[in-house]
Design a protein around this motif. Structure first.
Motif, PDB file in Angstrom:
ATOM      1  N   PHE A  83       1.044  -1.088   0.017  1.00  0.00           N
ATOM      2  CA  PHE A  83       0.167   0.031  -0.074  1.00  0.00           C
ATOM      3  C   PHE A  83       0.772   1.213  -0.067  1.00  0.00           C
ATOM      4  O   PHE A  83       1.806   1.381   0.904  1.00  0.00           O
ATOM      5  N   LYS A  84       0.627   2.088  -0.878  1.00  0.00           N
ATOM      6  CA  LYS A  84       1.288   3.698  -0.782  1.00  0.00           C
ATOM      7  C   LYS A  84       0.378   4.429  -0.081  1.00  0.00           C
ATOM      8  O   LYS A  84      -0.804   4.614  -0.311  1.00  0.00           O
ATOM      9  N   LEU A  85       1.009   5.300   0.556  1.00  0.00           N
ATOM     10  CA  LEU A  85       0.146   6.257   1.519  1.00  0.00           C
ATOM     11  C   LEU A  85       0.524   7.542   1.189  1.00  0.00           C
ATOM     12  O   LEU A  85       1.431   8.020   0.605  1.00  0.00           O
ATOM     13  N   ARG A  86      -0.570   8.598   1.731  1.00  0.00           N
ATOM     14  CA  ARG A  86      -0.474   9.784   1.199  1.00  0.00           C
ATOM     15  C   ARG A  86       0.974  10.378   1.956  1.00  0.00           C
ATOM     16  O   ARG A  86       0.976   9.811   3.185  1.00  0.00           O
ATOM     17  N   ASP A  87       1.285  11.370   1.414  1.00  0.00           N
ATOM     18  CA  ASP A  87       2.718  11.897   2.129  1.00  0.00           C
ATOM     19  C   ASP A  87       2.554  13.323   2.565  1.00  0.00           C
ATOM     20  O   ASP A  87       3.328  13.957   2.940  1.00  0.00           O
ATOM     21  N   ASP A  88       1.153  13.818   2.430  1.00  0.00           N
ATOM     22  CA  ASP A  88       0.965  15.404   3.024  1.00  0.00           C
ATOM     23  C   ASP A  88      -0.112  15.239   4.046  1.00  0.00           C
ATOM     24  O   ASP A  88      -0.828  16.315   4.429  1.00  0.00           O
ATOM     25  N   VAL A  89       0.046  14.251   5.051  1.00  0.00           N
ATOM     26  CA  VAL A  89      -0.890  14.367   6.236  1.00  0.00           C
ATOM     27  C   VAL A  89      -0.227  14.187   7.490  1.00  0.00           C
ATOM     28  O   VAL A  89       0.946  13.611   7.816  1.00  0.00           O
ATOM     29  N   GLY A  94       0.340  16.748  15.709  1.00  0.00           N
ATOM     30  CA  GLY A  94       1.489  17.073  14.763  1.00  0.00           C
ATOM     31  C   GLY A  94       2.543  16.121  14.552  1.00  0.00           C
ATOM     32  O   GLY A  94       3.410  16.347  13.780  1.00  0.00           O
ATOM     33  N   THR A  95       1.986  14.695  15.071  1.00  0.00           N
ATOM     34  CA  THR A  95       2.895  13.897  14.691  1.00  0.00           C
ATOM     35  C   THR A  95       2.752  13.527  13.177  1.00  0.00           C
ATOM     36  O   THR A  95       1.598  13.400  12.562  1.00  0.00           O
ATOM     37  N   PRO A  96       3.896  12.724  12.247  1.00  0.00           N
ATOM     38  CA  PRO A  96       3.590  12.465  11.083  1.00  0.00           C
ATOM     39  C   PRO A  96       2.608  11.237  10.801  1.00  0.00           C
ATOM     40  O   PRO A  96       2.819  10.320  11.444  1.00  0.00           O
ATOM     41  N   PHE A  97       2.107  11.305   9.852  1.00  0.00           N
ATOM     42  CA  PHE A  97       1.415  10.164   9.307  1.00  0.00           C
ATOM     43  C   PHE A  97       2.328   9.569   8.247  1.00  0.00           C
ATOM     44  O   PHE A  97       2.531  10.015   7.060  1.00  0.00           O
ATOM     45  N   ASN A  98       2.723   8.331   8.553  1.00  0.00           N
ATOM     46  CA  ASN A  98       3.803   7.577   7.774  1.00  0.00           C
ATOM     47  C   ASN A  98       3.480   5.993   7.801  1.00  0.00           C
ATOM     48  O   ASN A  98       2.640   5.687   8.530  1.00  0.00           O
ATOM     49  N   ALA A  99       4.515   5.410   7.229  1.00  0.00           N
ATOM     50  CA  ALA A  99       4.700   3.916   7.232  1.00  0.00           C
ATOM     51  C   ALA A  99       4.607   3.288   8.809  1.00  0.00           C
ATOM     52  O   ALA A  99       3.860   2.228   9.122  1.00  0.00           O
ATOM     53  N   GLU A 100       5.451   3.722   9.926  1.00  0.00           N
ATOM     54  CA  GLU A 100       5.471   3.500  11.122  1.00  0.00           C
ATOM     55  C   GLU A 100       4.198   3.686  11.718  1.00  0.00           C
ATOM     56  O   GLU A 100       3.839   3.060  12.594  1.00  0.00           O
ATOM     57  N   ALA A 101       3.429   5.191  11.638  1.00  0.00           N
ATOM     58  CA  ALA A 101       2.280   5.063  11.976  1.00  0.00           C
ATOM     59  C   ALA A 101       1.295   3.917  11.714  1.00  0.00           C
ATOM     60  O   ALA A 101       0.350   3.581  12.622  1.00  0.00           O
ATOM     61  N   VAL A 102       1.137   3.704  10.498  1.00  0.00           N
ATOM     62  CA  VAL A 102       0.121   2.641  10.095  1.00  0.00           C
ATOM     63  C   VAL A 102       0.522   1.459  10.546  1.00  0.00           C
ATOM     64  O   VAL A 102      -0.486   0.494  10.985  1.00  0.00           O
ATOM     65  N   LYS A 103       1.875   0.928  10.644  1.00  0.00           N
ATOM     66  CA  LYS A 103       2.453  -0.150  11.413  1.00  0.00           C
ATOM     67  C   LYS A 103       1.771  -0.199  12.743  1.00  0.00           C
ATOM     68  O   LYS A 103       1.195  -1.173  13.363  1.00  0.00           O
ATOM     69  N   TYR A 104       1.913   0.915  13.422  1.00  0.00           N
ATOM     70  CA  TYR A 104       1.622   0.858  14.864  1.00  0.00           C
ATOM     71  C   TYR A 104      -0.103   0.974  14.827  1.00  0.00           C
ATOM     72  O   TYR A 104      -0.559   0.053  15.822  1.00  0.00           O
ATOM     73  N   GLY A 134       9.460   1.677   3.170  1.00  0.00           N
ATOM     74  CA  GLY A 134       9.844   3.349   2.909  1.00  0.00           C
ATOM     75  C   GLY A 134       8.863   4.311   3.636  1.00  0.00           C
ATOM     76  O   GLY A 134       8.174   3.688   4.517  1.00  0.00           O
ATOM     77  N   GLU A 135       9.182   5.329   3.722  1.00  0.00           N
ATOM     78  CA  GLU A 135       8.498   6.410   4.410  1.00  0.00           C
ATOM     79  C   GLU A 135       6.861   6.485   4.231  1.00  0.00           C
ATOM     80  O   GLU A 135       6.446   6.578   5.305  1.00  0.00           O
ATOM     81  N   HIS A 136       6.395   6.164   3.103  1.00  0.00           N
ATOM     82  CA  HIS A 136       4.942   6.159   2.711  1.00  0.00           C
ATOM     83  C   HIS A 136       4.539   5.062   2.152  1.00  0.00           C
ATOM     84  O   HIS A 136       3.853   5.133   1.164  1.00  0.00           O
ATOM     85  N   GLU A 137       5.128   3.834   2.556  1.00  0.00           N
ATOM     86  CA  GLU A 137       4.916   2.636   1.790  1.00  0.00           C
ATOM     87  C   GLU A 137       4.716   1.404   2.827  1.00  0.00           C
ATOM     88  O   GLU A 137       5.673   1.414   3.539  1.00  0.00           O
ATOM     89  N   ILE A 138       3.845   0.670   2.858  1.00  0.00           N
ATOM     90  CA  ILE A 138       3.837  -0.663   3.692  1.00  0.00           C
ATOM     91  C   ILE A 138       3.671  -1.787   2.832  1.00  0.00           C
ATOM     92  O   ILE A 138       3.173  -1.930   1.991  1.00  0.00           O
ATOM     93  N   THR A 155     -11.729  -0.871   6.871  1.00  0.00           N
ATOM     94  CA  THR A 155     -12.079  -0.713   8.310  1.00  0.00           C
ATOM     95  C   THR A 155     -11.137  -0.432   9.279  1.00  0.00           C
ATOM     96  O   THR A 155     -11.353  -0.109  10.419  1.00  0.00           O
ATOM     97  N   VAL A 156      -9.709  -0.459   8.856  1.00  0.00           N
ATOM     98  CA  VAL A 156      -8.764  -0.163   9.882  1.00  0.00           C
ATOM     99  C   VAL A 156      -8.557   1.373   9.642  1.00  0.00           C
ATOM    100  O   VAL A 156      -8.357   2.176   8.740  1.00  0.00           O
ATOM    101  N   VAL A 157      -8.432   1.848  10.788  1.00  0.00           N
ATOM    102  CA  VAL A 157      -8.243   3.430  10.996  1.00  0.00           C
ATOM    103  C   VAL A 157      -6.858   3.853  11.581  1.00  0.00           C
ATOM    104  O   VAL A 157      -6.127   3.169  12.252  1.00  0.00           O
ATOM    105  N   ALA A 158      -6.281   5.031  11.095  1.00  0.00           N
ATOM    106  CA  ALA A 158      -5.034   5.491  11.515  1.00  0.00           C
ATOM    107  C   ALA A 158      -5.228   6.172  12.772  1.00  0.00           C
ATOM    108  O   ALA A 158      -6.067   6.864  12.706  1.00  0.00           O
ATOM    109  N   MET A 159      -4.401   5.877  13.556  1.00  0.00           N
ATOM    110  CA  MET A 159      -4.257   6.612  14.957  1.00  0.00           C
ATOM    111  C   MET A 159      -2.946   6.929  15.249  1.00  0.00           C
ATOM    112  O   MET A 159      -1.814   6.392  15.098  1.00  0.00           O
ATOM    113  N   SER A 160      -2.692   7.922  15.915  1.00  0.00           N
ATOM    114  CA  SER A 160      -1.475   8.655  16.125  1.00  0.00           C
ATOM    115  C   SER A 160      -0.595   7.728  17.122  1.00  0.00           C
ATOM    116  O   SER A 160      -1.500   6.919  17.925  1.00  0.00           O
ATOM    117  N   THR A 161       0.638   7.500  17.046  1.00  0.00           N
ATOM    118  CA  THR A 161       1.475   6.697  17.761  1.00  0.00           C
ATOM    119  C   THR A 161       1.424   6.918  19.442  1.00  0.00           C
ATOM    120  O   THR A 161       1.878   6.500  20.318  1.00  0.00           O
TER     121      THR A 161
END
Length: 498
Positions: A83-89, A94-104, A134-138, A155-161
């Protein structure tokens, strides 16, 4: 309008501060706002796609999977998707939305130390291994082939680390167009618009959620201008065609039969309950005349729905014959059966149970009605069930607007499903093979499973595919849809100029 007249004349504390603020009056207070519980309708109506967002988004009308926080996806092999992720979120903290956040986010969703409804409902039997590419890919690797993983990511929601691992939170931190401004338990929840949201700026500036248990009061508040939207009002209160919208929603109602406990472990007793149920008598009275008697726990149009099944006829004499036959074989058909309901599960939910109680007692059942509040009801909905529980019928309503039976059939009917009350090797096999198949084979396997469930196992009294009624203040440009009972996206609300 007597109820409207009884409301206080003074401006309430939740009155709109500006013309672009809205007040939404719900039937019940959310028991929590954890992102992991966004699949609960009472939680999803407040935070899903408002405060928190999903990786993909499922069109409830077509079932098509669209980008949201994930922009594109591809299958690497039978078990792996990229999955490629948005890079402007960024998240609201204030924490970044990135691959690590999606993994978390995914790992927290799959964490069995918390009762995450998204995991139990949609990922039963699956394990997920998430690897940043990568920074915006999982890359997401599943424990078995999952051809609809992009749909499941809806159904999977993104949440801050900063969201705590291993415990439930009251403070969802997401990426959506609104942030949680206030939650005063027993009074109100307030969401305010995020100025730097990555997507289009919605028109609603602030949303205040309040709750009133009586449908008549909720409808009257909108009519009086004290609220803007009242989802899920009762059919008898939907009397104003200029404000009230009727729509076939994605909910299906049933009584779950606890098929592990005598006398409900006897198929004849379960059949007797179905034959004793007068669906036609409740249609157009307790329920809208537009509801559809159901045979399975997914609505028509969902992949896997079996159109060849027919509802059980109302035949109280046959019900009594089945009970007499079971009793002659030593089945304790006179045992007390608890009919468990939930206040405001849907409009007239208690009245429907009172009618069912009378129907069942008329053919010889010993029924005791027990009404519960939402928190107790949710505890009883999921395994592990109490070992010393009495035989019970459990009032339930299930929403599936995600396009595929996988969002229903495992959790409800697989022996390892979190809400199942029986074990059948053939049903398990059909569900397992259906989950790994695609196309026509997937549809056929799920249809075969629903046929066996309905005709052979009989683990429930299937009632209706439901019709929803929502009252909308004429100052809004908003049309409720099949998804309104599970999520109410503020970004879809506009305002009339007049």
């Amino acid at each position: 309008m007597a109820a409207a007249a009884a409301l206080p004349a003074a401006a309430p504390a939740w009155a709109q501060d500006t013309p672009t603020d809205v007040v939404i009056v719900l039937e019940t207070q959310p028991d929590q706002l954890d992102p992991c519980q966004a699949s609960k309708s009472q939680v999803g109506k407040v935070i899903k796609q408002n405060v928190i967002e999903t990786l993909t988004e499922i069109d409830p009308e077509s079932g098509q999977v669209n980008p949201r926080l994930a922009t594109e996806w591809s299958q690497v092999d039978d078990l792996t998707w990229r999955f490629k992720l948005r890079d402007d979120v960024t998240f609201h903290d204030g924490t970044p939305f990135n691959a690590e956040a999606v993994k978390y986010s995914i790992e927290r969703t799959m964490d069995e130390s918390i009762d995450c409804e998204i995991r139990v409902k949609y990922f039963g039997g699956l394990t997920l291994e998430v690897t940043p590419a990568g920074e915006h890919e999982i890359e997401v690797k599943t424990s078995e082939p999952t051809p609809i993983l992009p749909t499941l990511m809806g159904t999977v929601v993104a949440m801050s680390t900063a969201t705590p691992m291993g415990e439930i939170t009251r403070e969802p931190i997401g990426t959506g167009p609104y942030r949680l401004e206030e939650w005063t338990p027993g009074q109100q929840i307030v969401l305010t618009r995020v100025d730097d949201y990555w997507g289009d700026q919605p028109e609603v500036t602030k949303a205040t959620y309040i709750w009133r248990s009586e449908s008549t009061v909720r409808a009257a508040m909108v009519a009086a201008g004290e609220a803007d939207i009242a989802p899920n009002i009762a059919v008898q209160d939907a009397t104003n065609p200029e404000m009230d919208f009727s729509f076939l929603n994605s909910e299906t109602s049933r009584l779950r039969i606890d098929a592990e406990i005598p006398p409900l472990d006897d198929r004849r007793v379960r059949l007797a309950l179905n034959y004793a149920t007068d669906r036609d008598g409740m249609k157009g009275t307790i329920f809208s005349d537009k509801v559809i008697p159901s045979t399975q726990h997914v609505v028509p149009g969902i992949n896997g729905h079996n159109p060849d099944l027919t509802p059980y006829a109302y035949d109280p004499e046959k019900a009594m014959e089945l009970l007499a036959e079971a009793k002659a074989d030593g089945v304790p058909v006179d045992a007390e059966i608890i009919l468990v309901g939930r206040h405001n599960l849907y409009p007239n939910s208690q009245e429907s149970l009172q009618a069912l109680e009378a129907m069942y007692e008329a053919v010889g059942f010993n029924i005791t009605l027990k009404m519960t509040e939402a928190a107790e009801w949710y505890d009883l909905l999921f395994k592990p069930y109490a070992e010393d529980r009495a035989p019970n019928l459990f009032q339930e309503q299930h929403d599936n607007n995600n396009g595929d039976a996988v969002f229903t059939i495992f959790v409800k009917y697989h022996s390892e499903g979190g809400q199942s009350t029986f074990a059948d090797a053939e049903v398990d096999d059909l569900i397992d093979r259906g989950g790994q198949a695609s196309g026509e084979e997937r549809t056929k396997l799920y249809q075969e499973a629903f046929k066996r469930i309905h005709e052979e196992i009989v683990p429930d009294v299937s009632l209706f595919h439901m019709v929803g009624f929502t009252r909308v203040n004429p100052r809004l440009e908003f049309t409720p849809s099949i998804a309104t009972n599970s999520e109410l996206q503020l970004s879809e609300i506009g305002f009339n100029n007049s």
